[in-house]
Write an enzyme that holds these catalytic residues in place. Structure first.
Site, PDB file in Angstrom:
ATOM      1  N   LYS A  56       1.896 -54.881 -42.982  1.00 14.54           N
ATOM      2  CA  LYS A  56       2.363 -55.262 -41.590  1.00 14.54           C
ATOM      3  C   LYS A  56       1.256 -56.707 -41.588  1.00 14.54           C
ATOM      4  O   LYS A  56       1.870 -57.584 -40.776  1.00 14.54           O
ATOM      5  CB  LYS A  56       1.302 -54.542 -40.619  1.00 14.54           C
ATOM      6  CG  LYS A  56       2.063 -53.133 -40.461  1.00 14.54           C
ATOM      7  CD  LYS A  56       3.436 -53.252 -39.502  1.00 14.54           C
ATOM      8  CE  LYS A  56       3.571 -52.076 -39.085  1.00 14.54           C
ATOM      9  NZ  LYS A  56       3.794 -50.674 -39.694  1.00 14.54           N
ATOM     10  N   GLU A 207      12.224 -41.608 -43.344  1.00 17.61           N
ATOM     11  CA  GLU A 207      11.396 -41.365 -42.102  1.00 17.61           C
ATOM     12  C   GLU A 207      10.740 -39.885 -42.067  1.00 17.61           C
ATOM     13  O   GLU A 207      11.354 -38.983 -42.838  1.00 17.61           O
ATOM     14  CB  GLU A 207      12.183 -41.766 -40.741  1.00 17.61           C
ATOM     15  CG  GLU A 207      13.384 -41.076 -40.598  1.00 17.61           C
ATOM     16  CD  GLU A 207      14.276 -41.400 -39.668  1.00 17.61           C
ATOM     17  OE1 GLU A 207      13.830 -42.305 -38.733  1.00 17.61           O
ATOM     18  OE2 GLU A 207      15.340 -41.032 -39.455  1.00 17.61           O
ATOM     19  N   ASP A 213      15.100 -40.166 -35.755  1.00 21.62           N
ATOM     20  CA  ASP A 213      15.844 -41.121 -35.012  1.00 21.62           C
ATOM     21  C   ASP A 213      16.697 -41.927 -35.822  1.00 21.62           C
ATOM     22  O   ASP A 213      18.012 -42.158 -35.486  1.00 21.62           O
ATOM     23  CB  ASP A 213      15.290 -41.738 -33.862  1.00 21.62           C
ATOM     24  CG  ASP A 213      14.006 -42.483 -34.617  1.00 21.62           C
ATOM     25  OD1 ASP A 213      13.291 -42.097 -35.428  1.00 21.62           O
ATOM     26  OD2 ASP A 213      14.210 -43.533 -34.396  1.00 21.62           O
ATOM     27  N   SER A 307       3.598 -48.059 -48.547  1.00 21.20           N
ATOM     28  CA  SER A 307       3.402 -49.022 -47.350  1.00 21.20           C
ATOM     29  C   SER A 307       1.964 -49.317 -46.708  1.00 21.20           C
ATOM     30  O   SER A 307       1.911 -50.492 -46.235  1.00 21.20           O
ATOM     31  CB  SER A 307       4.239 -48.614 -46.104  1.00 21.20           C
ATOM     32  OG  SER A 307       4.328 -47.414 -45.854  1.00 21.20           O
TER      33      SER A 307
HETATM   34  C1  LIG Z   1       4.486 -49.668 -39.749  1.00 20.78           C
HETATM   35  C2  LIG Z   1       4.165 -48.919 -40.713  1.00 20.78           C
HETATM   36  C3  LIG Z   1       5.500 -48.273 -41.453  1.00 20.78           C
HETATM   37  C4  LIG Z   1       6.746 -48.318 -40.536  1.00 20.78           C
HETATM   38  O1  LIG Z   1       7.206 -49.581 -40.719  1.00 20.78           O
HETATM   39  P1  LIG Z   1       8.423 -50.293 -39.532  1.00 20.78           P
HETATM   40  O2  LIG Z   1       8.656 -51.415 -39.986  1.00 20.78           O
HETATM   41  O3  LIG Z   1       7.944 -49.820 -38.306  1.00 20.78           O
HETATM   42  O4  LIG Z   1       9.546 -49.326 -40.070  1.00 20.78           O
HETATM   43  C5  LIG Z   1       5.428 -47.646 -42.649  1.00 20.78           C
HETATM   44  N1  LIG Z   1       4.255 -47.516 -43.183  1.00 20.78           N
HETATM   45  C6  LIG Z   1       3.204 -48.081 -42.828  1.00 20.78           C
HETATM   46  C7  LIG Z   1       1.777 -47.843 -43.544  1.00 20.78           C
HETATM   47  C8  LIG Z   1       3.024 -48.723 -41.580  1.00 20.78           C
HETATM   48  O5  LIG Z   1       1.993 -49.176 -41.178  1.00 20.78           O
END
Ligand SMILES: *Cc1c(COP(=O)(O)O)cnc(C)c1O
Length: 322
Positions: A56, A207, A213, A307
């Site tokens: 992010k 997801e 969704d 992520s």
């Molecule tokens: C925000 C986030 C996601 C999902 O990302 P999107 O851009 O909302 O699809 C996945 N993993 C982590 C660790 C996140 O912080």
């Protein structure tokens, strides 16, 4: 719906220049165990090692870097269950921009504490009864703040795209790429990078099973909204994809898969035991789904984006012990 001007790979290149020297170029790791068990070559792009612990930071820093002088002076407002908040708060501090964050009252304690430490003003709300977007929008209007949403924004998704861009630049083309999916900023960004750098690569969003969704939307061809799903993947408890993110996902993504909470815990355990990494439940989505279809990935070069790694240690221990 009015016609959207969708960001392109050009915007990803601009984002990459803006975040250079600010975001970490995160490592790409491999596991002999996974490669042997799957009979494939698997590359993990480790955004759990990104600044503030998740990808992010990329989108947030890119979006705030694009502010003009007036926007910088008045500040930014964001609503987020955690990692977007921290990304905005840290980027704002680095750029000298005041930040206000609207967070759910039950957000993970570690994420709330980190956001506060970055110097942001925090406003809490009830995620099951109140509308965070309305709260954020009202603050933006009353105080002249610029609202930066967590995923449905061209600069956000172009920034998130730089993770996949780095992965392809480091390891070359792949046969398949698995990306965690909440509101679709990471997935739509990854799509821009994939279609530019590895056009033949199959691209999968993943997801939580309890909140599919995105899968429903892709099947229906239009954005499907659901109630806030109950899942341990707190970064993917989104109720619907964005207009920008869905338009790109619909155009460029091959399929959307799901992973159950049980599969996420198995994946967390694997990362801890075998790769010595703390990965948050949401960060395990891509790997969990790839693992479930490993027999179809034999002989292929596979990318998995991990992520993020932000999780309360007490909660982490509880989940691993289950
Ligand atoms: C925000 C986030 C996601 C999902 O990302 P999107 O851009 O909302 O699809 C996945 N993993 C982590 C660790 C996140 O912080």
């Amino acid at each position: 719906m009015q016609t959207l001007v969708l960001p392109t790979y050009e915007d990803v290149l601009i984002a990459a220049r803006r975040i250079e020297g600010q975001a970490h170029k995160t490592p790409v790791l491999t596991s002999r165990t996974v490669n042997r068990e799957w009979g494939a070559e698997v590359f993990f792009k480790c955004e759990n090692f990104q600044r503030m612990g998740a990808f992010k930071f990329r989108g947030a820093f890119n979006a705030l870097s694009a502010f003009d002088a007036t926007q910088r002076k008045h500040g930014v407002v964001a609503f987020s269950s955690g990692n977007h908040a921290q990304g905005i708060a840290l980027s704002a501090r680095l750029l000298g921009i005041p930040a206000t964050i609207v967070m759910p009252h039950d957000a993970p304690a570690a994420k709330v504490a980190a956001t506060r430490e970055y110097g942001a003003t925090i406003i809490s709300y009830d995620r099951y009864t109140e509308d965070r977007e309305a709260i954020g929008r009202e603050l933006a209007e009353r105080q002249g703040l610029t609202l930066i949403p967590p995923y449905d924004h061209p600069d956000i998704l172009a920034g998130q795209a730089t993770a996949a861009k780095e992965l392809f630049e480091e390891v070359g083309a792949l046969d398949a790429l698995f990306v965690c999916l909440g509101g679709g900023g990471l997935l739509s960004g990854s799509a821009l990078a994939t279609r530019a750098l590895a056009p033949g690569c199959r691209l999968y969003g993943v997801e939580p099973e309890a909140g599919n969704d995105g899968q429903q939307s892709l099947r229906a061809g239009t954005i499907v909204k659901i109630d806030t799903p109950k899942t341990i993947a707190d970064g993917a408890q989104t109720q619907y994809l964005g207009n920008y993110t869905f338009a790109i996902i619909k155009r460029d993504v091959d399929d959307i898969l799901t992973a159950s909470d049980g599969q996420l815990i198995q994946a967390m355990r694997f990362f801890a035991e075998r790769m010595k990494m703390v990965v948050e439940p949401t960060g395990c989505l891509g790997f969990a789904a790839a693992r479930a279809m490993a027999s179809q990935l034999k002989g292929q070069r596979v990318g998995v984006i991990i992520s993020g790694g932000n999780i309360d240690l007490h909660r982490y221990a509880q989940l691993l012990a289950e």
